[in-house]
Design an enzyme around this catalytic site. Structure first.
Site, PDB file in Angstrom:
ATOM      1  N   CYS A   1      -1.540  35.782 -14.737  1.00 37.36           N
ATOM      2  CA  CYS A   1      -0.532  35.406 -13.764  1.00 37.36           C
ATOM      3  C   CYS A   1      -1.246  35.231 -12.440  1.00 37.36           C
ATOM      4  CB  CYS A   1       0.573  36.452 -13.664  1.00 37.36           C
ATOM      5  SG  CYS A   1      -0.028  38.088 -13.336  1.00 37.36           S
TER       6      CYS A   1
ATOM      7  N   HIS B   1       0.812  -1.215   0.000  1.00 35.93           N
ATOM      8  CA  HIS B   1       0.000   0.000   0.000  1.00 35.93           C
ATOM      9  C   HIS B   1       0.849   1.270   0.000  1.00 35.93           C
ATOM     10  CE1 HIS B   1      -2.310   3.278   1.862  1.00 35.93           C
ATOM     11  NE2 HIS B   1      -3.277   2.806   1.108  1.00 35.93           N
TER      12      HIS B   1
END
Ligand code: ADP
Ligand code: MG
Ligand code: MG
Length: 880
Positions: free
Chosen positions: A832, A455
């Site tokens: 931006c 896992h």
């Protein structure tokens, strides 16, 4: 006709994951193309929806179809449910349309009872085998259907055998196994007051109902939430004939990947356990052997496996993961799905598959998760330092990457430290689904147990974290989870350690990192991406170093150069404070002259680094208050050092203080209140550009951007200051510079006035951080906690500061674009903001016709790839 509710495994295909679940759909696909899969059928997600619509009852139509499919399965296998001579035994497996590894349960050996277990013994001549399967059935059935804690069975088993291991023949005697069966049955009765039913039909019906119910169980619901898996359409259930990997020394179980998931190298990769079941492998009770070793022991099986992997790759045109079982030398595939891989393997596999003609270049570009490649750009340990670092544990290199962080021993501890911004390395015995949030919060993971398919490694690879597993006894974690022992030394929680997931090593202390290699396959993929991409990608850069970094990563200009950031370095801050706090005009001019020279030198360097690529410089934005010394005492000390009067310094400082600086005299308001600052900046920019042009013998592509504009008059006022000053500088030097003026769009009002603004500028630059902040009325710097709470409660789908809010902020942007382009069709549009490093957001920016995005240097390749993918998906990409 009524909707079909249950599908035989020969009635579907891999496209049907929404109906059959990912396991069911892929089992159907494999059946279709002739890969050996135990026969069975899949109860569709439609049946799950009906179950919940009926208030948790099985739809009679579903039940009828299941009965018919059971008969069919009995015919195909020649076995019958409950038949005391030749019983049909079943695996009942839950699955969602997307993989939910381990979260949905499986019942094995359904159909076993006191009669059929004898038949199983007679058929195999192996009583131990029959009993072991019975134990498995009792545990898996009663834990899922009746709610008995599965660990209690493990405890009972371990008490008897000294370890939890169902596969070593000599471990438990037949008598002991019989005793265990009784103990299991007693435990079930004690815990629930009921017994596991003998009737296989009842077992099957109860099993199916329990699997349907688990879909809305708290664990599974929270698993889905973390991964944003929708509740609809629900769970599908595959019912399939059992095959046995624990039927002796010519049997076994394993997992295989068609290529190496770490490096991407083309070779079978995986693990195998002789005489074992899949669940043994998942629990990691024995260390499995590598597939190559298995190949030597079982050459026929290995060859068939290899052949099957080739078929799977040709069919799926991707790296595949498969679970397989060998029953007395015969190979069965029990599951396949797309194989998880590291960013590095993703890149190599995509490039290789193009040259193998399995996929085209667009597909290759689409295969790479843009966010994951940030990993490839991530630094590695400096080999010189690593050589001398003290190794405290060694294990398996389960997920690549290097990381330093503070030692923690539980997911909870990881989250705590992560929340205050500390990097952490999580060290645990092993991990399971409950640790996911902790793994996510960690820079790296170390486990004592497990291997490359456990896992922890799967999760770490998927999240791009460094991981070392199976360090075993090298480390001893203290019971109170506050320290660990390695050799003769104790390491306490909070201490720094370093791990190298490429090499499977854990080191004491911190190791210095170095930058990555961007050529090779990575360069190829990025080259293809650039061919399909239509939106430009620029970098945010405040210094020449950042500009260079961004260009190295493939930026096509600077989208945002924040002038104020230039003052965070060295003794510049003090100079800047003097500019703000000096009242005497003569002295002030001197300071400003000094600052101008500094800015000019920086801009000059930036222009020369950029070699003619566009550079957008934003005038000073931040509130002046942010630059002031904090306390009265510091102010006094500052005044003394700067040779200014304390009284006058405090007077100016007081006049600058605001209750709400982010909504005060910032952005272009500064330029209007203090035109001399805008003049100084313009002089610095223009004279630097002149010098750079003379030096480079080429043009500078310059844009001066006005921040936080609210009104067109405001914009025009600042524009007038810029033009006047620029004219003056050019006239003095006799050198003419081309430059454009842009406006930031960060305030909702500016977006609504975009038509008026467009008359005055050539570019709109959307500052999506401020725009989001202002539209939500939520402070970006104070509400991170609130937003994650909102996401947990399902009030926000995600963080609007990370992923653009299409419905609100996005609509506002679209409105501004429509208004602006109506006036000026060639208006250039940039974005931006932090959202430019996010894949969904980049796709949105492509959709609304943005010309360029600008992001921090490290995100530039992410944005290039995301922009290419957006172009390909929207069909607006350039052709191959
Ligand atoms: P998971 O989502 O945990 O992978 P699976 O349904 O794939 O769940 O299976 C759980 C375990 O049951 C696996 O280890 C697998 O090997 C085993 N298993 C599944 N189907 C069969 C089958 N038909 N015969 C034998 N074992 C099976
Ligand atoms: Mg499985
Ligand atoms: Mg801003």
């Amino acid at each position: 006709m009524d909707k079909k509710l249950v599908y035989s495994l020969n009635e579907g295909s891999s496209e049907m994951t929404e109906i059959l679940g990912e396991k069911g759909a892929n089992l159907a696909e494999m059946t279709k193309i002739g890969i050996p899969v135990p026969f069975g059928f899949t109860i569709s997600t439609e049946a799950c929806s009906r179950f919940y619509e009926n208030g948790g009852k099985m739809d009679p139509a579903v039940r009828a179809e299941i009965c018919a499919k059971v008969s069919e399965l009995e015919d195909v296998t020649g076995k019958n449910l409950g038949d005391p001579e030749n019983p049909l035994l079943l695996a009942v497996r839950g699955s969602a349309p997307v993989p939910m590894n381990g979260a949905l349960k499986t019942i094995l050996n359904l159909g076993l009872n006191r009669d059929t277990v004898n038949a199983l013994e007679k058929m195999t001549g192996d009583k131990r085998f029959a009993l072991n399967n019975m134990l498995d059935f009792l545990a898996s059935y009663s834990s899922l259907v009746m709610g008995v804690d599965e660990d209690k069975f493990i405890d009972l088993y371990t008490q008897k055998s000294g370890q939890f291991c169902t596969d070593k023949d000599d471990l438990l005697s037949i008598g002991e196994l019989e005793d265990l069966e009784e103990e299991y049955r007693n435990l079930i009765h004690e815990e629930t007051g009921a017994d596991v039913p003998e009737d296989p039909i009842e077992q099957l019906e109860n099993g199916i109902l329990a699997l349907l119910r688990q879909w809305m169980s708290p664990d599974v619901v929270s698993y889905r939430k973390i991964r944003q898996i929708p509740d609809e359409p629900g769970e599908a259930i595959t019912v399939q004939a059992m095959v046995y990997g624990n039927a002796g020394s010519s049997s076994g179980t394993g997992v295989v990947l068609s290529r190496d998931p770490t490096s991407g190298e083309k070779r079978l990769y995986g693990e195998f356990m002789i005489n074992a079941k899949g669940s043994d492998m998942q629990r990691g009770i024995r260390t499995p052997m590598e597939l190559s070793i298995m190949g030597a022991a079982f050459p026929d099986v290995y060859d068939r496996l290899k052949h099957i992997c080739e078929i799977l790759e040709t069919q799926y045109r991707d790296l595949q993961y498969a679970e397989f079982t060998v029953q007395k030398g015969k190979l069965y595939i029990l599951q396949t799905r797309r194989g998880r891989r590291t960013a590095q393997a993703a890149v190599r596999t995509a490039v290789d598959m193009v040259s193998e003609n399995l996929i085209d270049r667009k597909t290759a570009v689409l295969r790479i998760d843009p966010v994951s490649i940030e990993n490839l750009l991530a630094p590695r340990f400096d080999p010189e330092q690593e050589k001398d670092a003290k190794v405290i544990a060694e294990g398996i290199e389960a997920s690549p990457g290097c990381a330093c962080g503070r030692l923690v021993f539980s997911a909870e501890q990881a989250l705590q430290l992560h929340q205050i911004g500390e990097p952490v390395i999580l060290v645990q015995k092993d991990t399971d689904a409950e640790d996911l949030a902790g793994i996510y919060a960690s820079a790296g993971i170390v486990t004592q147990r497990g291997a490359t398919t456990s896992h922890a490694s799967g999760a770490a690879r998927a999240m791009g974290k460094a991981c070392v597993t199976s360090v075993g006894d090298d480390l001893e974690i203290a019971d109170d989870l506050n320290s660990m022992q390695a050799g003769d030394k104790t390491y306490y929680r909070g201490e720094y350690i370093s791990i190298n997931g490429f090499r499977g090593r854990v080191y004491e202390g911190q190791i210095h990192m170095i930058p990555p290699d961007l050529s090779g396959d990575f360069g190829k993929i990025m080259g293809w991406a650039d061919e399909f991409r239509t939106m430009k990608v620029r970098t945010n850069a405040n210094t020449p170093e950042e500009a260079k970094q961004g260009m190295d990563f493939g930026a096509e200009g600077i989208g945002l150069c924040r002038s104020e950031h230039m003052f965070y370095q060295g003794n510049r801050l003090q100079l800047f404070q003097r500019m703000i706090l000096t009242e005497d005009p003569e002295k002030r001019r001197e300071v400003m002259e000094e600052i101008k020279q500094i800015q000019r030198a920086d801009y000059y360097e930036i222009f020369t680094v950029m070699e003619g690529f566009p550079v957008s410089i934003r005038l000073l934005d931040l509130p002046l208050q942010d630059f002031l010394p904090d306390s009265r005492r510091e102010l006094a000390a500052f005044a003394e050092e700067a040779d200014l009067s304390v009284g006058s310094v405090q007077r100016v400082a007081d006049s600058l203080r605001e209750n709400n600086p982010m909504l005060g005299r910032r952005g272009c308001r500064l330029c209007i209140m203090h035109p001399e600052i805008a003049e100084m900046q313009t002089e610095a920019i223009i004279s630097a550009a002149i010098e750079a042009e003379e030096k480079m013998k080429r043009q500078v592509d310059l844009e001066i951007v006005v921040p936080l504009v609210i009104s067109v008059h405001e914009l025009n006022t600042v524009k007038e200051v810029i033009s006047r000053t620029a004219q003056k500088v050019m006239k003095e030097s006799g050198h003419k510079i081309e430059y454009r003026i842009g406006s930031m769009l960060e305030v909702p009002r500016a977006c609504m006035r975009a038509d008026a603004l467009a008359e005055s500028v050539d570019t709109f630059s959307f500052g999506t951080n401020d725009l989001t902040q202002m539209m939500y009325g939520l402070s970006r710097s104070d509400t991170a906690g609130l937003i994650s709470e909102y996401i947990d409660q399902g009030i926000f789908p995600n963080d609007p500061f990370k992923t653009i809010d299409r419905e609100g902020v996005g609509k506002m942007m679209q409105r501004a674009i429509t208004l602006g382009r109506r006036v000026k069709p060639n208006l250039r549009l940039g974005v931006c903001g932090a959202q430019t490093g996010d894949q969904d957001s980049v796709q949105f920016f492509q959709e609304i016709g943005i010309n360029y995005v600008s992001c921090s240097p490290f995100r530039v390749p992410v944005a290039r790839l995301a922009a290419a993918q957006a172009a390909i998906r929207l069909g607006s990409g350039k052709d191959e």
